[in-house]
Each structure stands twice: as C-alpha cells, then as structure tokens.
Design an enzyme around this catalytic site. Sequence first.
Site, short mmCIF file in Angstrom:
data_model
loop_
_atom_site.label_atom_id
_atom_site.label_comp_id
_atom_site.label_asym_id
_atom_site.label_seq_id
_atom_site.Cartn_x
_atom_site.Cartn_y
_atom_site.Cartn_z
N TYR A 50 0.08 -2.05 -10.18
CA TYR A 50 -0.08 -3.44 -10.64
C TYR A 50 -1.30 -4.01 -9.93
CZ TYR A 50 4.63 -3.16 -12.65
OH TYR A 50 5.73 -2.80 -13.39
N GLU A 51 -2.01 -4.93 -10.57
CA GLU A 51 -3.30 -5.33 -10.03
C GLU A 51 -3.19 -6.16 -8.75
OE1 GLU A 51 -5.30 -7.11 -13.33
OE2 GLU A 51 -3.91 -8.77 -13.46
N SER A 52 -1.97 -6.47 -8.33
CA SER A 52 -1.77 -7.12 -7.04
C SER A 52 -2.06 -6.16 -5.88
CB SER A 52 -0.34 -7.64 -6.93
OG SER A 52 0.58 -6.61 -7.19
N GLY A 53 -2.34 -4.91 -6.17
CA GLY A 53 -2.68 -3.96 -5.12
C GLY A 53 -1.59 -2.96 -4.82
N ILE A 66 2.90 -10.14 -11.59
CA ILE A 66 2.36 -8.85 -11.14
C ILE A 66 2.33 -8.73 -9.63
CG2 ILE A 66 0.95 -8.26 -13.14
CD1 ILE A 66 -1.38 -9.59 -11.63
#
Lengths: 260, 260, 281, 281
Positions: A50-53, A66
């Site tokens: 997920y683009e939250s890392g 996310i």
Amino acid sequence: MTDFTPTEMMTIAAARQLTSRDVCFVGIGAPSAACNVARLTHAPDITLIYESGTIGTAPDVLPLSIGDGELCETAVSTVAVPEMFRYWLQGGRISIGFLGAAQLDKFGNINTTVIGDYHHPKVRLPGGGGAPEIATSCGEIYITLKQATRSMVEKIDFYTSFGHGDGGDHRARLGITTKGPTLLITDLAIWRPDPVSKEFTVVSLHQGVTRDMVQETCGWTVRFADDLEQTPPPTELELTTLRDLQARTAAAHGGSKKGN
Amino acid sequence: MTDFTPTEMMTIAAARQLTSRDVCFVGIGAPSAACNVARLTHAPDITLIYESGTIGTAPDVLPLSIGDGELCETAVSTVAVPEMFRYWLQGGRISIGFLGAAQLDKFGNINTTVIGDYHHPKVRLPGGGGAPEIATSCGEIYITLKQATRSMVEKIDFYTSFGHGDGGDHRARLGITTKGPTLLITDLAIWRPDPVSKEFTVVSLHQGVTRDMVQETCGWTVRFADDLEQTPPPTELELTTLRDLQARTAAAHGGSKKGN
Amino acid sequence: MAQFQSLADAVRDNLKHGDTVAFEGFTHLIPHAAAHEAIRQGITDLTLIRMTPDIVYDQMIGMGLAKKVVFSYAGNPGVGLLRRMRDAIENQYPRAIETVEHSHAAMANAYEAGAAGLPVAVFRGYKGAGLKAVNPDIKSVICPFTGEELAAIPAHRADVTFIHAQKANAKGDVLIEGIIGVQKEAALAAKRVVVTVEEVVPDFKDLHPNLCILPHWTVSAIAVVPGGAHPSYTHGYYARDNATYLDWDKISADRELFTAWMQEHVLDATPEVFAERVKGL
Amino acid sequence: MAQFQSLADAVRDNLKHGDTVAFEGFTHLIPHAAAHEAIRQGITDLTLIRMTPDIVYDQMIGMGLAKKVVFSYAGNPGVGLLRRMRDAIENQYPRAIETVEHSHAAMANAYEAGAAGLPVAVFRGYKGAGLKAVNPDIKSVICPFTGEELAAIPAHRADVTFIHAQKANAKGDVLIEGIIGVQKEAALAAKRVVVTVEEVVPDFKDLHPNLCILPHWTVSAIAVVPGGAHPSYTHGYYARDNATYLDWDKISADRELFTAWMQEHVLDATPEVFAERVKGL
C-alpha cells in the site's frame, strides 16, 4: 455455490488473476478486497504493497484507508513514503498496479480529477494520488470498475493517469516502457485490450450477463471477442472468504460512534 | 600544566574552537580527537556526525574507522549513507566540517588525491571520500595539519576539495554559499583567512613556537597578523582528557593479533 | 526469489566474468567471505563498484580480478593507503586497471538513483573540485526553476551486488541493522543480489516495523556464512577486527607476502574459516 | 534547538499569517490538535502543503484559513470527497483558494528534495498525465547520459512544518515509528518544525539504532498533546477512529452543521480534549 452480487463477482474475478509471484500496489476498495481474497485463497505468498509504505502486508480486516494501523502491524517492512515512490514504484519492483476510475475510456485512460473544466470544475474529484506514476511504473495495470454510462465514456474530461492514450503504440511513443492497462474487470465482464489497437474488448461475460447489458452500461460501442467466454461463478471458498473478510471489516470499522 | 607535544597542542587548540551548539562532520585522526575532547570538556552537548550515518555519537574510545561499532551504539540515530549525504550534509545541517590534507595551499584548497599527474601519478593517495561536498556544504571548514614544506605548498597537484580557490570571492563566483575554510590549526600555530584576500594568516603561535619555525615548515611565504597572539597552553583537564582518550583507544584497538 | 544456497553455488550462479559488481558495506558488514569465494573461483575482468575499496577490493585487485574500479575513497580506513590498489594504478601490477573516481556523496547518490530506477543522480556537488576535469561521467543539469547548475552522474546499475547481513528469515527476507550504509540501495540497484548472513531465524515477528529489510523477492541467493564480514564486523555479533586492518598495511606492502597470505588464507581456505576468525571478537 | 512549550505558545511562536505550512502525517500521525490550535488562533492567508489534505485541511479550508493548497489527493481516505475543500474550489466558499495539484510521487519527491537542500525534485513521472498541462510548476530536465526526459518540480520549502510523533526524550529528540510517511522529509525541508507528542520519556537508550528520529537540534518546539492525532492515530497508543472519518462525510456536507461542529469541537475546545477522544480506541 450460492447466490452472489455483481460486485462480488467483480472482486473475485480480479482475485483470480493474481498469483503468489505477484507484487501488487493495492488501492482501497475493490482492489484491496480482490488482493486479500487472492492472498487468503490461491495466492498465499502474494506481496501486497500500500502506498503508505507498508510492504508485504497481510491484514485480517480490509483497511478503510491506505494507512490503517493493521497494514503496518502485519507488514514485512514499512518504509518512508519517498522511498516507496522512488525505490519500489519508480524502481520497477511492482508487477501489478490496481486503479479505479470516475471516468474511463476504451483505451484505459482514467479520470479521477474533475468533471468539467479543470479550472472551473462542475465536480472536483479527489485527484490522482499515486495514480499518474502507478499507471506508468507498474509492470501492468488492472482496472476495476462498476459499469455505468456515466463512468465508461467516449472521452474523459481529464487525463489523471495515462492508459494507452489514443491506442496503438501511444505509450511507446511517449517513452513509457511498461504495459499499461492489460485487464479491465467490471461487475459484468472481463475485458482485455486488443493486441494492436489497445481498445478494451470483452473476453468473458459474468454469469447471467448479456452483451446488451454490457453495452447498455457502457458509453462507447463495445467490442466483443470472437471466442467470448463465460466467467466461472464464484466458488464456495471464494465467496466465503470475501464475505468473511467484509464481515470482519464492517465489525472493525463500526458505524457512527457515540459522543464526540 | 605539564609538558605536551605539538600534536597535542594542535588537537586541543582545535577542540577549543567548538561549542555545544555545533554540529560537526568529523573525520578520523586529529579532528575526531579534537571533537571528542571538546565533548568531554567544555562542549558536552556538541553533536558529532560521522559519514557512516551515525548522528550524535559519543564514543568512549576514538574510532579507528569512521564506521566503528561504538559510533552506532552511542548515536542518537544511525541513518543510511545516501540520507547522510542528502538530508544532513547537502541539506545544510552541519555547521563545521573538519578536513585534513596531504597538500594544502594558502587559500585552503586541499589535495588528498594524487602526487603528480592524475592519470600517471607518482603517488596515488586515497582520494576525496566525502571531502568535495564537505568543503562546500558545511557552514564552515576547519583544517588540521602538521606543518611540513611537503604538505603546505604554493601549488597543490590536484583540487580534491575547494577552499577559497584563487582567493577573494572565488567561492561566491562558483555559486558556493558557505564560508569554506575559516580556520587552520597546525602543530605550530592558529591561522585564519584574511577577510578580503582569503589567504591564511597566522593569528596565534603555540607556546615556544617562533615565526621562523612556522616559515621553515611552510612552502609559501607566511603572513602574520599584526596583533599576533600566543595560544594558551593545554590545561591539565584538556591534556588529561586527551591522553585518557588516547590510552583507552590504544587499549581497545590492540596491536597485532595472534594467529589469523 | 531468494534461494538458500552454499556460498560457492551462490557466487557461481550469480557472478560472471566481465560483470559489473558491487560488494557493499560501509566499514560495517563488508562481505569478505563472498569476495574470497569470487577469488577462489577466479572470476575476472570485473568492474568493481564500492565507495571505499577497503581491504576487500585491495585483495581482489591484487589477485588480478578487476579490470576497472569505480570508487570514492581508496584508503585503508584509519590506517593509510591501499597498497595493492596503488600498485595496480602506479605500476599496472598484476594488471592495469581503469579507475572511475567519485566523491562519497556522488557514489551514495548514484546507488540511490539506481535503486530508484533513474538513469541519473542529481545532487549539489563537485563545486570547484578537480574530479570534474578527470572523470567524464561527471556532467550537470540546470535547475529549471532557479538556474542552479547541479552535478549529474550516471546511476549505478550493477549486474550483481553482494552484501552481508545479520539475519534472514525462513522466507528469505533479509535484515540489516546498525550502520546500514548503502546496502539497501546497492542491492535494489542491481539485477541480482547475493546476501551472506550470520544466521537464519524462523521469522521476523517481533522486529520493529521500520527496520531495514530486503523482502525475499528482491534477493537472488542467500548463503549462511557466520563471521562472513571479518575483518569487518556484524553489529550484534562480533566487533571490527581493527588489528587485522592494521596488519594489512604490512601484508599488502609486499607482493610476495601478499601472495603467500592470499594462498594460505583465501585460496586454500573455505567459508567455514570465517566463524573461527570472529571468535573472541 | 527544541523548546518544550504549550501547544498555544508553540503555534503562536512558529506560525504566522501568510506562512507556507505543512501539517504532515500519512493517514497515521496527522497533527490534528496543532491544526485546531491554528484555527483557534485565527491564522490566515496560509499556503497549505499536504499530500492528502484529509479532514485536517478540510477543516482549515472550511474555516477560511487557506489562500492556497498544494496537494496530491483531495479525498477523505476510504470515504469519499472532501466537501469543504470542494466548496472552496467549486463555489469559492468561504473564500476562493488557489490550488497547485501534484501526484503523490511528485509531492514525496518535493519533500525529499527540500530535506536534501535541493531546489528541484527530479523523478520519472507525469508521463501522459493531464496535470502537466494545468500546473506550470511541472517542468522537465533531460538526462545528460540517456536523453530521457524526467519530471522536475520545485522542492517543498515550508516556513514551518507541524507533525505529531510518539515520543520526545528529555533533550527534545523526537521518535516517529510505524507508518512514518513523509514526516522526516517535511520536517527537514522546513525552516521551523513544531512537534506534538504523546509523551516525553527521559531518554531513548534502549531504542533500535535505525529508528526514525529527529535530533533535538532540528526541532523548534515540542508540545505534549496526548491524543493529538485524533481522529488519525498513533501507532502503539491508539487506533484510527474510522467512525469519525465516516461521520465527517455528513458533517462536512452541510455548511451550518460544519460551522456548529467547529464551534463546539474546535473553537470552544482546548488541546486537553484530545486525550478524552482517544480513550477506548
């Protein structure tokens, strides 16, 4: 096999396309459900990012955002967001990126930015987020969408993310080396781009869906493959897995809280 | 106050220039000793950074290398090397950078790369390491050096790192916004650049040092300040602190090991 | 996908004659055991990338494996010069080597750019520095907003990167901690990644979420080599063998002494000896 | 140098009318308490930078504090649209706002470049994307080695960045863990940094060496505000209040309901209420 909804079919059809070897950049909503159903059924070793890392997450509950806490708690590693976009997305390490759309055209170009003119919008939508670079840096793009003439349009109002542009080799002409949209899964059908023109073509109809139903909910003239297939309906395991996941999710996110 | 060596005087004179507010990029050797003497005496809150990524270290023993384990164990935080060079050095967060030199000219330009021609060197030295960017990204540069005509030369063979170039506003003309070398501390004297010409000028002689001794060990014609001072000799505390540090260091690094 | 292999197999499957290769580790975690295996297998014509060539490349260069070295600090850290590398540059012994010299900042940025999939690293560097005149790989770009001239060098994209790490878990995820250096970047910038580790543990369940980890699907091969960083060190396992770094100055100063040392300690040795070397450190 | 202050003092000393400011936190650790204090102090004409404006900027925009918003995703994550921000863009209510729109990758790179002291962020982005045509800040540079056209946007350099973090130690070093987002970059890219923390502990002695820490000398002010991220969350302290995010969709849909809610929960409240809000989460 029990009854199922078109949205359930869409999610499960998307899940089936994934394997344990895939590294997926997951968005919220249908993609998140599809990826986690895949992980909980036939693709246990799939890597979800997920683009939250959060890299290699395995949430028990679908995240509302996310960046929900459980994504981090179950991740192999959680990295800073600049690193996520530089080393992992731009670095070419994601095999499949999922995108949704407010407006989609037949070449897989997507608008989630504005309805109407950009500077004087009729409706200001959320915008691209990670989509502009997901669309060009992931190995390939899967799109999930509920069909509607409002969303599947001849011409989108804004190019939030680039699909195949005007079709053909438009990506290559812009110097983009990834495949772009290779799959569109709707609540009615599975679509793949024509190898040459890149126009999305229906290759499989979900159970109980007719060609007319697909055309009536699509704003462009639909092409159907010569060897049109029928999507196998959800299996008991697939449906149970999806519904259990959603039940856990509903319980976890709760409704309106008392007070505050 | 006891007897002391010129090298001890050099190290202690450098230590005195530092304060608890400084953030120092520390090199191995005299700079490391000076910074840690400062930390152990009058500047307990000084921040020491080694380019291995260790920020805010407080080693009990001088490291042999810039990446010794104790630096990490005592650091506030240890970051990746790209981050060190991007966020901390290039980001302008270091107030003082220390450099040594194989060759130094009167404008603070430094060579640690080659003696002779670059492509056919008489002696291939280690090279710059972090120096090229330390010299331009730190707020100011302190140089420590034992005087010798071989190392303090009219013209250096290679510009490993840029000091004041040809003097004057040469840094500004290259678009460099930091101060560059503001202090040269040798085993014989303290030097500061002339405010206009930027030529290093002796401002203080260490105890027992004459002008002749400085000139004899320097390859250019030495300028002395009108109000030439005398460097106060090491205090008992300074000397004890330095010698204890070096004794601990010698014990820790040992000599030649048995076997292997 | 990470394969658990013997070090000999991992090197044989991933390092080829003529490859561009990085053995990284910033003072800490230098993959000496892997380099020794490359020397034993006699893999030559290598382009070696490393910030500080250190003893590990002094040995490879001295044994004639390198045709080119890309580096930023050719010293024996805290000790002095790298005498085998000097002999190669000054006297073409045992063979001539090409050198491409950068600053540390440039090398770190080049690995970062490689990991980021970019062709070029852009940074503020080399202002007034002599390397610009002797390294044609140092170019510039102009900031389109301020007009500032920034340094630009090619991203590092090795064929294979070798690193040493503390642990792998059973899946092949790799943990690096302490002075983490440029290993993550060097690994992600390479086509193939070989990791030697001190040990394999079942899982990483209780680790802090933000540690430096290479997921198993970014790693080609893992070989368990306890002590495999010696005389460099592994945080949490054993200390740096500073005495050996000091000794190296003498060993490397003499061609015959060097050759005899390499015969005994590398060519006639196996990866198993590393565990013995770190006992008591 | 980090000063421990009340939140009111920390905001008053560091945020000025007309400032460019980032309140960062990627879903996790969003500094809501600090934003509420800015609203109470009525600091206006702000240029607000944030990847996802989220509820925190929806509230500030709805209260008329913003003249400009620099952003990449104007949604209520997982819920829908940001209705106060929409109202400002579509209907200039309560005032017109200028918008500068980027992608997430661009925003993350712009913070990174700001932290790195560069004027420009260079990355592979915006290929075929419409934002290039409507955002004049999106330019390009050409790779001098491959000829590839790369995107270039100005680095973010805020006057002040606000973040929320788990802990400070007595010296003022700040620990951030879990989903660390872009906070380190946003902090290092700003002239001033204000941090709200859940608690202060004596020291960080037993922490892992590689955690995300802002040393005290990079921080301007620290204010202890337990619960200060609510309805966002603090890893290790309390969970995200997803119900409040869902409720916000209704509250923000109606101007009067919004105004009444802000009066009660922000203007008439104090930072102390946050601790109460996270009980049971």
